[in-house]
Motif scaffolding. Sequence first.
Motif, PDB file in Angstrom:
ATOM      1  N   ALA A 106       0.844  -1.198   0.000  1.00  0.00           N
ATOM      2  CA  ALA A 106       0.000   0.000   0.000  1.00  0.00           C
ATOM      3  C   ALA A 106       0.881   1.250   0.000  1.00  0.00           C
ATOM      4  CB  ALA A 106      -0.936  -0.001   1.209  1.00  0.00           C
ATOM      5  N   ARG A 107       1.916   1.227   0.781  1.00  0.00           N
ATOM      6  CA  ARG A 107       2.822   2.379   0.867  1.00  0.00           C
ATOM      7  C   ARG A 107       3.561   2.595  -0.453  1.00  0.00           C
ATOM      8  NH1 ARG A 107       3.761   6.895   1.463  1.00  0.00           N
ATOM      9  NH2 ARG A 107       5.408   7.731   2.737  1.00  0.00           N
ATOM     10  N   ILE A 108       3.997   1.503  -1.082  1.00  0.00           N
ATOM     11  CA  ILE A 108       4.696   1.622  -2.362  1.00  0.00           C
ATOM     12  C   ILE A 108       3.747   2.139  -3.438  1.00  0.00           C
ATOM     13  CG2 ILE A 108       5.815   0.296  -4.210  1.00  0.00           C
ATOM     14  CD1 ILE A 108       6.986  -1.487  -1.932  1.00  0.00           C
ATOM     15  N   CYS A 109       2.543   1.594  -3.504  1.00  0.00           N
ATOM     16  CA  CYS A 109       1.550   2.063  -4.481  1.00  0.00           C
ATOM     17  C   CYS A 109       1.180   3.522  -4.220  1.00  0.00           C
ATOM     18  CB  CYS A 109       0.308   1.186  -4.442  1.00  0.00           C
ATOM     19  SG  CYS A 109       0.582  -0.481  -5.040  1.00  0.00           S
ATOM     20  N   PHE A 110       1.070   3.873  -2.959  1.00  0.00           N
ATOM     21  CA  PHE A 110       0.771   5.263  -2.596  1.00  0.00           C
ATOM     22  C   PHE A 110       1.862   6.191  -3.118  1.00  0.00           C
ATOM     23  CE2 PHE A 110       1.889   8.540   0.574  1.00  0.00           C
ATOM     24  CZ  PHE A 110       0.820   9.405   0.364  1.00  0.00           C
ATOM     25  N   GLN A 111       3.108   5.774  -2.988  1.00  0.00           N
ATOM     26  CA  GLN A 111       4.223   6.597  -3.470  1.00  0.00           C
ATOM     27  C   GLN A 111       4.142   6.772  -4.986  1.00  0.00           C
ATOM     28  OE1 GLN A 111       6.072   8.192  -1.533  1.00  0.00           O
ATOM     29  NE2 GLN A 111       7.886   8.777  -2.643  1.00  0.00           N
ATOM     30  N   LEU A 112       3.791   5.719  -5.695  1.00  0.00           N
ATOM     31  CA  LEU A 112       3.647   5.814  -7.151  1.00  0.00           C
ATOM     32  C   LEU A 112       2.521   6.768  -7.534  1.00  0.00           C
ATOM     33  CD1 LEU A 112       4.186   2.083  -8.175  1.00  0.00           C
ATOM     34  CD2 LEU A 112       5.761   3.995  -8.489  1.00  0.00           C
ATOM     35  N   VAL A 113       1.395   6.675  -6.838  1.00  0.00           N
ATOM     36  CA  VAL A 113       0.276   7.595  -7.089  1.00  0.00           C
ATOM     37  C   VAL A 113       0.717   9.033  -6.820  1.00  0.00           C
ATOM     38  CG1 VAL A 113      -2.008   8.317  -6.256  1.00  0.00           C
ATOM     39  CG2 VAL A 113      -1.533   5.903  -6.665  1.00  0.00           C
ATOM     40  N   SER A 114       1.472   9.224  -5.767  1.00  0.00           N
ATOM     41  CA  SER A 114       1.962  10.552  -5.410  1.00  0.00           C
ATOM     42  C   SER A 114       2.855  11.127  -6.512  1.00  0.00           C
ATOM     43  CB  SER A 114       2.734  10.476  -4.088  1.00  0.00           C
ATOM     44  OG  SER A 114       3.315  11.703  -3.775  1.00  0.00           O
ATOM     45  N   ILE A 115       3.765  10.308  -7.016  1.00  0.00           N
ATOM     46  CA  ILE A 115       4.671  10.755  -8.087  1.00  0.00           C
ATOM     47  C   ILE A 115       3.878  11.114  -9.338  1.00  0.00           C
ATOM     48  CG2 ILE A 115       6.480   9.994  -9.677  1.00  0.00           C
ATOM     49  CD1 ILE A 115       7.567   8.272  -7.314  1.00  0.00           C
TER      50      ILE A 115
END
Length: 136
Positions: A106-115
């Motif tokens: 979830a944290r990794i996917c969140f970072q991708l969405v953020s980028i």
Amino acid sequence: PSIVRKALFTKIFKLFLMVLLGIAFYLLVAPFVFKLVFPLYPESINYSLLLIFLMIGTPFSLIYTFFQSQAMESKIVRYNGVIRAAQLILTVSLVPFFGILGAVFARICFQLVSIIALIILFLGNENRDCQKEVLV
């Protein structure tokens, strides 16, 4: 403003390369350090090796800083809304099914969405943004 965009992307690219070097170093060293310091928690090595990829988002934080420096409040509000919704949805949907691994993903996917959100907002209609911010 297009000069600013080009300069900012140059800085992002340089910082991105430095972060990649740091990630590579961490991937090589972390397993040995974890075995030495945390021998009772071998599963933590894998989580750590996955979470280091969050560092890839670090250079893109320069875009958010640019929004703040230019007082682009509409972009900041849109960005914050998107990432908070994504964080909630990802956490609620992945953690109950996959536990700690779900939290990591979830944290990794969140970072991708953020980028992606930062890049989309940054590459948005430049003329409209400048006119809007001048009027405010």
